[in-house]
Design an enzyme around this catalytic site. Structure first.
Site, PDB file in Angstrom:
ATOM      1  N   HIS A 137     -15.718 -44.832 -33.719  1.00  0.00           N
ATOM      2  CA  HIS A 137     -14.518 -45.024 -35.429  1.00  0.00           C
ATOM      3  C   HIS A 137     -12.947 -45.188 -33.279  1.00  0.00           C
ATOM      4  O   HIS A 137     -12.801 -44.557 -32.947  1.00  0.00           O
ATOM      5  CB  HIS A 137     -14.930 -44.075 -34.910  1.00  0.00           C
ATOM      6  N   GLY A 191      -9.028 -41.465 -31.143  1.00  0.00           N
ATOM      7  CA  GLY A 191     -10.616 -41.448 -31.581  1.00  0.00           C
ATOM      8  C   GLY A 191     -11.228 -42.798 -30.405  1.00  0.00           C
ATOM      9  O   GLY A 191     -11.169 -42.127 -28.950  1.00  0.00           O
ATOM     10  N   PHE A 192     -11.809 -43.516 -30.641  1.00  0.00           N
ATOM     11  CA  PHE A 192     -12.105 -44.277 -29.201  1.00  0.00           C
ATOM     12  C   PHE A 192     -13.506 -43.613 -29.087  1.00  0.00           C
ATOM     13  O   PHE A 192     -14.022 -43.690 -27.396  1.00  0.00           O
ATOM     14  CB  PHE A 192     -10.982 -44.855 -28.361  1.00  0.00           C
ATOM     15  N   HIS A 193     -14.541 -43.455 -29.318  1.00  0.00           N
ATOM     16  CA  HIS A 193     -15.719 -42.855 -28.912  1.00  0.00           C
ATOM     17  C   HIS A 193     -16.511 -42.917 -30.451  1.00  0.00           C
ATOM     18  O   HIS A 193     -16.282 -43.178 -31.480  1.00  0.00           O
ATOM     19  CB  HIS A 193     -15.449 -41.574 -28.691  1.00  0.00           C
ATOM     20  N   ALA A 194     -17.545 -42.370 -29.583  1.00  0.00           N
ATOM     21  CA  ALA A 194     -19.194 -42.397 -31.369  1.00  0.00           C
ATOM     22  C   ALA A 194     -19.271 -41.459 -30.287  1.00  0.00           C
ATOM     23  O   ALA A 194     -19.086 -40.829 -29.297  1.00  0.00           O
ATOM     24  CB  ALA A 194     -19.814 -43.661 -30.148  1.00  0.00           C
TER      25      ALA A 194
END
Ligand code: TYD
Length: 134
Positions: free
Chosen positions: A96, A48-51
């Site tokens: 997230h 994840g580690f993005h929006a």
């Protein structure tokens, strides 16, 4: 308000087993354009580690478990998802992360649009400045 928005899907199952149906603008709160799923994750390799600027998603842990971290730029909350009858809404503009995958984890995601890399905010500082400007 909580960043953890869970949807309980109603089972259509009977003594033959469970059955669940996901329908756009019914129990999934948008038009469904894409479904993707992942498995074979490692417990110590988070993802994840993005929006997303616009994309809305619902994640369902079909098998096993994982931990989801949700962050709106101000508040951070986490939840363990481990049941195939519950979806968790990942709204647009929510940073997230997925952590602590169980070995057998299968994570399925229902999305409101096709894959579009330009909709991603993959850098946390870019996420915060996008929030500040929007
Ligand atoms: P990535 O965004 O890194 O996955 P995660 O959010 O789980 O960390 O996606 C991995 C790769 O797959 C990346 O190159 C983008 C690509 N991808 C698609 O082509 N289509 C899709 O629907 C998704 C979700 C990813």
């Amino acid at each position: 308000v909580s960043l953890i928005n869970l949807i309980d899907f109603k089972s259509l199952g009977d003594d033959r087993g469970q059955l669940f149906s996901l329908e756009g603008n019914k129990n999934i709160p948008f038009d469904i354009k894409r479904i993707y799923y992942m498995y074979g994750m490692q417990s110590d390799v988070p993802r994840g580690f993005h929006a997303h600027k616009e994309l809305q998603q619902v994640a369902i842990c079909i098998k096993g478990s994982c931990k989801l971290v949700m962050d709106d730029g101000t508040t951070k909350e986490e939840v363990v998802i481990d049941t195939p009858n519950t979806g968790i809404v990942i709204d647009k503009l929510i940073w997230h992360e997925m952590h602590d995958f169980s070995e057998n984890c299968i994570l399925m995601v229902i999305a409101s649009d096709l894959y579009d890399e330009s909709d991603y905010l993959r850098n946390y500082d870019d996420f915060l400045s996008f929030l500040g400007n929007s």
